[in-house]
Design an enzyme around this catalytic site. Structure first.
Site, short mmCIF file in Angstrom:
data_model
loop_
_atom_site.label_atom_id
_atom_site.label_comp_id
_atom_site.label_asym_id
_atom_site.label_seq_id
_atom_site.Cartn_x
_atom_site.Cartn_y
_atom_site.Cartn_z
N TYR A 147 0.85 -1.20 0.00
CA TYR A 147 0.00 0.00 0.00
C TYR A 147 0.88 1.24 0.00
O TYR A 147 0.79 2.10 0.87
CB TYR A 147 -0.91 -0.04 1.22
CG TYR A 147 -2.09 0.92 1.18
CD1 TYR A 147 -2.59 1.44 -0.01
CD2 TYR A 147 -2.73 1.28 2.37
CE1 TYR A 147 -3.67 2.29 -0.02
CE2 TYR A 147 -3.82 2.13 2.37
CZ TYR A 147 -4.29 2.64 1.17
OH TYR A 147 -5.36 3.50 1.17
N ASP A 176 11.65 -2.91 10.40
CA ASP A 176 10.71 -2.38 9.42
C ASP A 176 9.66 -1.56 10.18
O ASP A 176 8.77 -2.11 10.82
CB ASP A 176 10.05 -3.53 8.65
CG ASP A 176 9.13 -3.08 7.54
OD1 ASP A 176 8.92 -1.86 7.41
OD2 ASP A 176 8.62 -3.95 6.80
N ILE A 177 9.79 -0.23 10.12
CA ILE A 177 8.89 0.67 10.85
C ILE A 177 7.65 0.93 10.01
O ILE A 177 7.73 1.54 8.95
CB ILE A 177 9.59 2.00 11.18
CG1 ILE A 177 10.86 1.77 11.99
CG2 ILE A 177 8.64 2.92 11.95
CD1 ILE A 177 11.65 3.05 12.27
N GLY A 178 6.51 0.48 10.49
CA GLY A 178 5.28 0.59 9.72
C GLY A 178 5.24 -0.50 8.67
O GLY A 178 5.18 -0.23 7.47
N CYS A 179 5.23 -1.75 9.11
CA CYS A 179 5.48 -2.90 8.22
C CYS A 179 4.26 -3.29 7.39
O CYS A 179 4.37 -4.19 6.53
CB CYS A 179 5.94 -4.10 9.03
SG CYS A 179 4.73 -4.67 10.26
N TRP A 226 1.21 -5.06 5.78
CA TRP A 226 0.80 -6.47 5.76
C TRP A 226 2.00 -7.41 5.61
O TRP A 226 1.84 -8.57 5.32
CB TRP A 226 -0.20 -6.71 4.64
CG TRP A 226 -1.55 -6.12 4.91
CD1 TRP A 226 -2.54 -6.67 5.69
CD2 TRP A 226 -2.08 -4.90 4.42
NE1 TRP A 226 -3.65 -5.85 5.70
CE2 TRP A 226 -3.40 -4.75 4.93
CE3 TRP A 226 -1.57 -3.89 3.59
CZ2 TRP A 226 -4.21 -3.65 4.64
CZ3 TRP A 226 -2.38 -2.80 3.30
CH2 TRP A 226 -3.67 -2.68 3.82
N SER A 273 -1.52 -1.34 13.45
CA SER A 273 -2.77 -1.90 12.94
C SER A 273 -2.90 -3.36 13.35
O SER A 273 -2.07 -4.19 13.00
CB SER A 273 -2.81 -1.79 11.41
OG SER A 273 -3.82 -2.61 10.87
N GLN A 287 -3.40 -5.56 10.17
CA GLN A 287 -2.15 -5.80 9.44
C GLN A 287 -1.25 -6.76 10.21
O GLN A 287 -0.60 -7.63 9.61
CB GLN A 287 -1.44 -4.48 9.19
CG GLN A 287 -2.14 -3.60 8.17
CD GLN A 287 -1.38 -2.32 7.87
OE1 GLN A 287 -0.62 -1.82 8.70
NE2 GLN A 287 -1.58 -1.77 6.68
N CYS A 299 -5.79 11.77 -5.10
CA CYS A 299 -4.37 11.45 -4.95
C CYS A 299 -3.68 11.32 -6.31
O CYS A 299 -2.53 11.77 -6.47
CB CYS A 299 -4.22 10.16 -4.15
SG CYS A 299 -4.65 10.34 -2.41
#
Length: 413
Positions: free
Chosen positions: A143, A180-183, A185, A206, A209, A366
Site C-alpha cells: 500500500y 521495518d517501521i510501519g510494516c 501487511w 494496525s 495488518q 491522490c
C-alpha cells in the site's frame, strides 16, 4: 448571499479553463475562458454552496460523497483537474487565504499524534477490512508507491521492483538485523527475510495488518526469521543493522519529525543504513487537505523537504542519498483505481454508496495531486558513517531481478 460569494470566488479563480456550475435554483453560470478544458458541476441544496465557501476542500469532497455535487457530462477527473490547475493560477479570495493560513499554523496542535492518538488514527484507515484492500492492491498488498522501471510493467512487477530497489539501497546481506517501521501487511519483511536471508522485526499499529502479516510469515515458513509487533516506533528498543520505513513518515506529524529521526539514529547500528520512503512536497509547506484529514488519514501530513531538513540535520545522520520519484505514485494509484472499479459490484455489496464514493474520490484526488501538484515520493538514505554505502550509485542498479510475491488470498486459504 452564498451564491453571490461562490460566483465571485469562481470568477476570480477560473483563468485557464471553463467550469460551468448549475446552482440549486437551476441556473447555470459559466466561469473562465472558452479555451482550455471544460467541465460542468451540478449543486443540490443551499448548504452545499455554503460549504464550498467556508471550506472548499472539505465542501467539495463531502458534497461528492453525499451526491449533492455531481459532474455533468464529464468525469470527476475532469472537474478536479480543472479546479487544481486554476486554484493555483487564479488565486483564492482573502477570506480563504486566511482560513488556509489558520489551518497551516494549527499543524502543531492537530498533528501531535501521541502514541494513543496514533493508534486510533491508524485504526481509522488500515483496520477497515483486509478484504477491501485485497481488491485493489497488488497480490503482495503493497500500500505504497510502486517503482515503474518501464510503462509496460504490471502493478505486481512494479511493486516487486520497488522492494528490490530498496533492498539494493540498504546494501542487504544475509543475517542482518532489520527493523521495518510501519510494516503494513508484511510484504517488505517477507521479502527481506525470504529472499535476502535477514532477521526482520516489523512494527505496526494496525491489528488487522499485524494478524495478516503473522499469517503470511507462518505460511511462508519464515516465522523463525520474522517477528511482528504491535508497537509504536517511540517504544522500540535495541539496535539494527538496517532500518526501512515505507509510507509511515506521512503519519508522524510535524511536531514529531525530530523524535522520529532521533529514534532512527538511536536504533541504527554505527555502521548501519536506513531507507525512509515517504510522500513529500517539492515546494514550500502548505496546509494539509482538511477532507483527507477528516475522512482518510487523520493526523496525516505530507511534509516538504524543508521541514525534514532540520530534524535530519539535528539527528546527526548522514544523508547519504536522496532520490525523488515524480510520477510513479500517480501510475500506482491509477492501477489501484482501475482494480477498485473492476471490483465495484463486490465493494458496493460490502459498503454503502457514500463510502464507495468517498474511497473513489480519495483515489482520484491522490492521482491528480501527483500529476498536477508539487507532490512526489522521497527516498532518504541515512547512515551514521559516511562510508557505510559505496561512493557511486551503481550498486543500486546491479540486480534488476524481482521475484513473484505470494498472493494474499492464496496464502489465506
Amino acid at each position: 448571499m452564498w451564491d453571490k460569494l461562490l460566483d465571485r470566488f469562481l470568477t476570480g479563480m477560473m483563468v485557464q479553463d471553463r467550469l460551468s456550475v448549475t446552482y440549486p435554483d437551476g441556473t447555470t453560470r459559466d466561469y473562465g475562458p472558452t479555451t482550455g478544458s471544460q467541465a460542468h458541476l451540478a449543486l443540490t441544496g443551499d448548504a452545499t454552496v455554503r460549504a464550498l465557501i467556508l471550506n472548499p476542500d472539505l465542501g467539495l469532497g463531502e458534497g461528492y460523497m453525499d451526491g449533492r455535487i455531481t459532474p455533468q457530462n464529464c468525469t470527476l477527473d475532469d472537474v478536479l483537474e480543472i479546479i487544481i490547475r486554476n486554484r493555483f493560477a487564479g488565486g483564492l479570495p482573502p477570506w480563504m487565504l486566511m482560513a488556509n493560513r489558520a489551518r497551516f499554523h494549527m499543524r502543531s496542535f492537530v498533528q501531535r499524534n501521541a502514541p494513543r492518538a496514533s493508534r486510533k488514527n491508524v485504526t481509522h484507515h488500515y483496520d477497515i477490512s483486509d478484504d477491501l484492500y485485497a481488491m485493489f492492491l497488488d497480490t503482495d498488498m503493497q500500500y505504497s508507491c510502486a517503482y515503474f522501471r518501464d510503462d509496460a510493467m504490471t502493478l505486481e512487477e512494479a511493486q516487486a521492483a520497488k522492494k528490490a530497489h530498496i533492498a539494493a539501497k540498504l546494501c542487504i546481506e544475509p543475517g542482518m538485523r532489520v527493523l521495518d517501521i510501519g510494516c503494513g501487511w508484511g510484504g517488505m519483511a517477507l521479502t527481506l527475510a525470504g529472499e535476502y536471508g535477514c532477521e526482520v522485526t516489523g512494527i505496526t499499529l494496525s491489528e488487522n495488518q499485524l494478524a495478516t502479516a503473522q499469517k503470511r510469515a507462518d505460511a511462508a515458513g519464515l516465522s523463525d526469521r520474522i517477528r511482528f509487533n504491535l508497537q509504536d516506533y517511540r517504544h522500540t528498543s535495541g539496535t539494527f543493522d538496517r532500518i526501512v520505513s515505507v509510507g509511515m513518515l506521512e503519519h508522524v506529524g510535524v511536531p514529531n519529525f525530530g523524535t522520529y529521526f532521533d529514534r532512527v539514529a538511536e536504533l541504527l547500528d554505527p555502521d548501519g543504513v536506513a531507507l525512509i520512503h515517504t510522500i513529500g512536497r517539492s515546494a514550500p509547506p502548505m496546509a494539509h487537505s482538511s477532507w483527507i484529514n477528516k475522512y482518510i488519514f487523520p493526523g496525516g501530513y505530507v511534509p516538504s523537504l524543508s521541514e525534514l531538513a532540520q530534524p535530519l540535520e539535528q539527528s546527526g545522520l548522514w544523508q547519504t542519498d536522496i532520490e525523488i520519484w515524480r510520477l510513479h505514485y500517480a501510475k500506482t494509484i491509477r492501477h489501484w483505481r482501475a482494480r477498485f472499479d473492476e471490483n465495484i459490484s463486490e465493494i458496493s455489496s460490502m459498503y454503502d454508496d457514500r463510502f464507495v464514493r468517498m474511497f473513489r474520490y480519495y483515489l482520484t484526488v491522490c492521482i491528480l495531486a501527483f500529476e498536477h501538484q508539487m507532490q512526489a515520493v522521497y527516498h532518504l538514505q541515512l547512515a551514521h558513517n559516511r562510508a557505510a554505502v559505496p561512493l557511486t550509485r551503481d550498486y543500486m542498479y546491479a540486480d534488476d531481478a524481482v521475484a513473484e510475491p505470494m498472493p494474499l488470498r492464496e496464502m489465506a486459504q
